[in-house]
Write a protein that holds these residues in place. Structure first.
Motif, mmCIF file in Angstrom:
data_model
loop_
_atom_site.group_PDB
_atom_site.id
_atom_site.type_symbol
_atom_site.label_atom_id
_atom_site.label_comp_id
_atom_site.label_asym_id
_atom_site.label_seq_id
_atom_site.Cartn_x
_atom_site.Cartn_y
_atom_site.Cartn_z
ATOM 1 N N LEU A 183 31.367 22.285 46.296
ATOM 2 C CA LEU A 183 30.381 20.848 46.545
ATOM 3 C C LEU A 183 31.366 19.562 46.108
ATOM 4 C CD1 LEU A 183 27.050 20.793 44.741
ATOM 5 C CD2 LEU A 183 27.935 21.254 46.923
ATOM 6 N N GLU A 184 32.023 20.078 45.280
ATOM 7 C CA GLU A 184 33.243 18.764 44.670
ATOM 8 C C GLU A 184 34.437 19.207 46.099
ATOM 9 O OE1 GLU A 184 33.433 18.713 40.232
ATOM 10 O OE2 GLU A 184 34.285 20.671 40.969
ATOM 11 N N ASN A 185 34.894 20.194 46.596
ATOM 12 C CA ASN A 185 35.990 19.715 47.059
ATOM 13 C C ASN A 185 35.582 19.043 48.630
ATOM 14 O OD1 ASN A 185 38.421 21.205 48.489
ATOM 15 N ND2 ASN A 185 37.330 21.870 49.938
ATOM 16 N N ILE A 186 34.360 19.700 48.727
ATOM 17 C CA ILE A 186 33.809 18.709 50.689
ATOM 18 C C ILE A 186 33.810 16.922 50.053
ATOM 19 C CG2 ILE A 186 31.718 18.391 51.890
ATOM 20 C CD1 ILE A 186 30.794 21.146 51.380
ATOM 21 N N TYR A 187 32.640 16.949 49.225
ATOM 22 C CA TYR A 187 33.256 15.123 48.491
ATOM 23 C C TYR A 187 34.718 14.316 48.197
ATOM 24 C CZ TYR A 187 32.530 10.618 45.840
ATOM 25 O OH TYR A 187 32.388 10.024 45.549
ATOM 26 N N GLU A 188 35.458 15.653 48.077
ATOM 27 C CA GLU A 188 36.825 14.354 47.563
ATOM 28 C C GLU A 188 37.191 14.897 49.087
ATOM 29 O OE1 GLU A 188 38.515 17.163 44.761
ATOM 30 O OE2 GLU A 188 37.402 16.352 43.130
ATOM 31 N N ARG A 226 22.170 32.918 40.680
ATOM 32 C CA ARG A 226 21.686 32.336 42.388
ATOM 33 C C ARG A 226 20.437 32.929 41.875
ATOM 34 N NH1 ARG A 226 22.675 36.513 44.961
ATOM 35 N NH2 ARG A 226 22.704 34.450 47.146
ATOM 36 N N ASN A 227 19.621 31.130 42.561
ATOM 37 C CA ASN A 227 18.475 31.684 43.104
ATOM 38 C C ASN A 227 17.474 30.471 43.877
ATOM 39 O OD1 ASN A 227 15.518 32.134 41.908
ATOM 40 N ND2 ASN A 227 15.836 31.704 40.110
ATOM 41 N N TYR A 228 16.804 30.995 44.086
ATOM 42 C CA TYR A 228 16.131 29.141 45.276
ATOM 43 C C TYR A 228 16.393 28.290 44.829
ATOM 44 C CZ TYR A 228 12.484 27.209 48.818
ATOM 45 O OH TYR A 228 12.406 26.703 49.173
ATOM 46 N N GLY A 229 16.876 27.400 45.546
ATOM 47 C CA GLY A 229 17.385 26.007 44.947
ATOM 48 C C GLY A 229 18.304 25.987 44.569
ATOM 49 N N VAL A 230 19.465 26.737 43.703
ATOM 50 C CA VAL A 230 20.371 26.835 43.501
ATOM 51 C C VAL A 230 21.878 26.533 43.589
ATOM 52 C CG1 VAL A 230 21.390 27.651 41.302
ATOM 53 C CG2 VAL A 230 18.714 27.561 41.154
ATOM 54 N N VAL A 231 22.008 25.878 43.313
ATOM 55 C CA VAL A 231 23.504 25.426 44.289
ATOM 56 C C VAL A 231 24.790 25.688 43.045
ATOM 57 C CG1 VAL A 231 25.069 24.436 45.570
ATOM 58 C CG2 VAL A 231 22.896 23.793 46.237
ATOM 59 N N CYS A 232 25.730 27.179 43.224
ATOM 60 C CA CYS A 232 26.435 27.557 42.100
ATOM 61 C C CYS A 232 27.534 27.779 42.596
ATOM 62 C CB CYS A 232 26.219 29.086 42.267
ATOM 63 S SG CYS A 232 24.518 30.101 41.852
ATOM 64 N N ALA A 233 27.888 26.800 43.988
ATOM 65 C CA ALA A 233 29.627 27.043 44.329
ATOM 66 C C ALA A 233 29.900 25.035 44.018
ATOM 67 C CB ALA A 233 29.178 26.832 45.898
ATOM 68 N N VAL A 234 29.811 25.120 43.190
ATOM 69 C CA VAL A 234 29.924 23.572 42.597
ATOM 70 C C VAL A 234 31.701 23.246 42.786
ATOM 71 C CG1 VAL A 234 30.260 22.559 40.949
ATOM 72 C CG2 VAL A 234 29.324 24.217 40.044
ATOM 73 N N SER A 235 32.905 23.881 42.762
ATOM 74 C CA SER A 235 34.294 23.541 43.597
ATOM 75 C C SER A 235 33.597 23.409 45.014
ATOM 76 C CB SER A 235 35.143 24.921 43.157
ATOM 77 O OG SER A 235 35.061 24.823 42.218
#
Length: 319
Positions: free
Chosen positions: A156-161, A145-154
Motif C-alpha cells: 500500500l505504501e509503495n503504490i502510494y509513494e 489474513r481474513n476477509y476484507g483485511v489487507v496485510c500487504a502494508v508495504s
C-alpha cells in the motif's frame, strides 16, 4: 542490598567530535554512501542514537554507529560536530568484533504493520491517508489474513509513494469491485499487478470492463496463470491483461475489436507481442506468429500502444 552490576554496562557518556573517532575496522561492514546520503537528506535529530566506542590506548574506536557518525558529519557539514558516545574502557579488539557480530542476534525487527500503525499514532499524513482510503472501501489493515483485511502494508505504501494517491484509490476500487474483499485478492502481487495496469493504461482501462472480464476468473485461477507467466506482480498484470483480451474474444487488430474491449477509444490499436522471461525484454513478432513455442519462457500477450509520437505503453516500463 543485592548487587545488580552484572546487568548494567560499565560505561560512561561523552560528547566527542567526529574527527576524533576511528571507524572502518576490519570486522565492520563498508560504509554505504547511498544510505548516508538518504538519511542525511531526511535528518532527524531524534533518530540519532549514541555511538558505541571502545577506548583503547587513548584511541576512540567506533564499533557500533559508524553510519550515524557519517550521517551527522554530512548533515552538519563538519567533522568538528560532536556526537554522544557510550564509551567502554575494558574491551579488546576481539571482544569488540564479537559484540559487533552478535549485536542483532536477539533483536526483534519491527514488522511493516507495526511501523505503519506507529506512524498512524504519530499522526503522519501519508499513513493516515492510506488508512482512511482503505477503510473507505470497508476494508481494514491487519496482520492476520481474513476477509476484507489487507496485510500487504508495504505494498500500500509503495503504490502510494511510487504512483500516487489516485492510482492506489483506483487499485483498491477495482480489487474490491471485482472480488469483493476475497482475502486472496488483497495480496501484494495482486495489488501491485492492478496498480501496474492502472498506471500504464490510465483512463483507457475501463473499470466496468475490468470487473466483468477479469472477474470471470477466480482468484486462484488468476494466481496459477500469473505464476506460469513470470514471477511476482508482473505475472499478475499479464494474467489480468490476458483475461481481458481473451474474454473479449478479440481476433484482429481492427477498430471494432478495440471498441469491444475498451469502449470508444480513438487512436488505440492492439499489438501482439512476445515476452522473453529470462531476458525480461519485449520481442515484437509478426501477427502470423500466433503460437507459443511450448515453453514457459516465451508466451504471447496483448497490450495497447498509442498510435502517435509517444512511445508504446508497455508493462515492462514499470518493471
Amino acid at each position: 542490598m543485592e548487587d545488580y552490576s552484572m546487568f548494567v554496562p560499565n560505561v560512561h557518556f561523552e560528547q566527542i567530535p567526529i574527527k576524533n573517532l576511528v571507524s572502518n575496522q576490519e570486522y565492520q561492514r563498508n560504509i554505504s554512501e547511498q544510505h548516508v546520503l538518504n538519511a542525511a537528506a531526511h535528518f532527524d535529530l531524534y533518530q540519532i542514537n549514541p555511538v558505541k566506542v571502545s577506548r583503547r590506548n587513548g584511541v576512540n574506536y567506533v564499533f557500533n554507529g559508524q553510519h550515524t557518525v557519517e550521517i551527522v558529519a554530512l548533515a552538519s557539514g563538519s567533522r568538528e560536530t560532536p556526537v554522544w558516545c557510550m564509551i567502554y574502557d575494558d574491551l579488546n579488539y576481539e571482544h569488540e568484533a564479537d559484540i559487533f557480530a552478535n549485536q542483532m542476534k536477539f533483536v526483534k525487527p519491527l514488522r511493516p504493520y507495526e511501523v505503519f500503525m506507529a506512524n498512524v499514532e504519530a499522526g503522519n499524513q501519508e499513513q493516515l491517508m492510506i488508512k482512511d482510503l482503505v477503510e473507505s472501501y470497508s476494508l481494514s489493515i491487519g496482520q492476520v489474513r481474513n476477509y476484507g483485511v489487507v496485510c500487504a502494508v508495504s505494498t500500500l505504501e509503495n503504490i502510494y509513494e511510487r504512483f500516487g494517491y489516485h492510482v492506489l484509490d483506483r487499485t483498491l476500487r477495482l480489487c474490491v469491485g471485482t472480488w469483493e474483499g476475497d482475502m486472496n485478492s488483497l495480496s501484494a502481487n495482486m495489488l501491485n499487478g492492478i496498480a501496474r495496469l492502472v498506471y500504464t493504461f490510465g483512463d483507457a482501462l475501463k473499470d466496468e470492463t475490468f470487473k466483468e472480464k477479469v472477474g470471470e476468473m477466480s482468484v486462484k485461477l488468476l494466481s496459477r496463470t500469473a505464476k506460469e507467466r513470470r514471477p511476482g506482480s508482473m505475472g499478475y498484470a499479464e494474467a489480468m491483461l490476458l483475461a481481458i483480451t481473451a474474454n473479449a474474444n478479440i481476433r484482429s487488430n481492427g477498430p471494432s475489436s478495440t471498441r469491444r474491449m475498451w469502449g470508444t477509444m480513438k487512436d488505440w490499436t492492439l499489438i501482439r507481442i512476445w515476452t522473453r522471461m529470462r531476458a525480461r525484454t519485449l520481442l515484437r513478432e509478426s501477427p502470423k506468429n500466433k503460437q507459443t513455442d511450448g515453453s514457459t519462457r516465451n508466451r504471447p500477450f496483448v497490450i495497447l500502444s498509442w498510435k502517435g509520437k509517444q512511445d508504446a505503453y508497455t508493462l515492462s516500463r514499470l518493471g
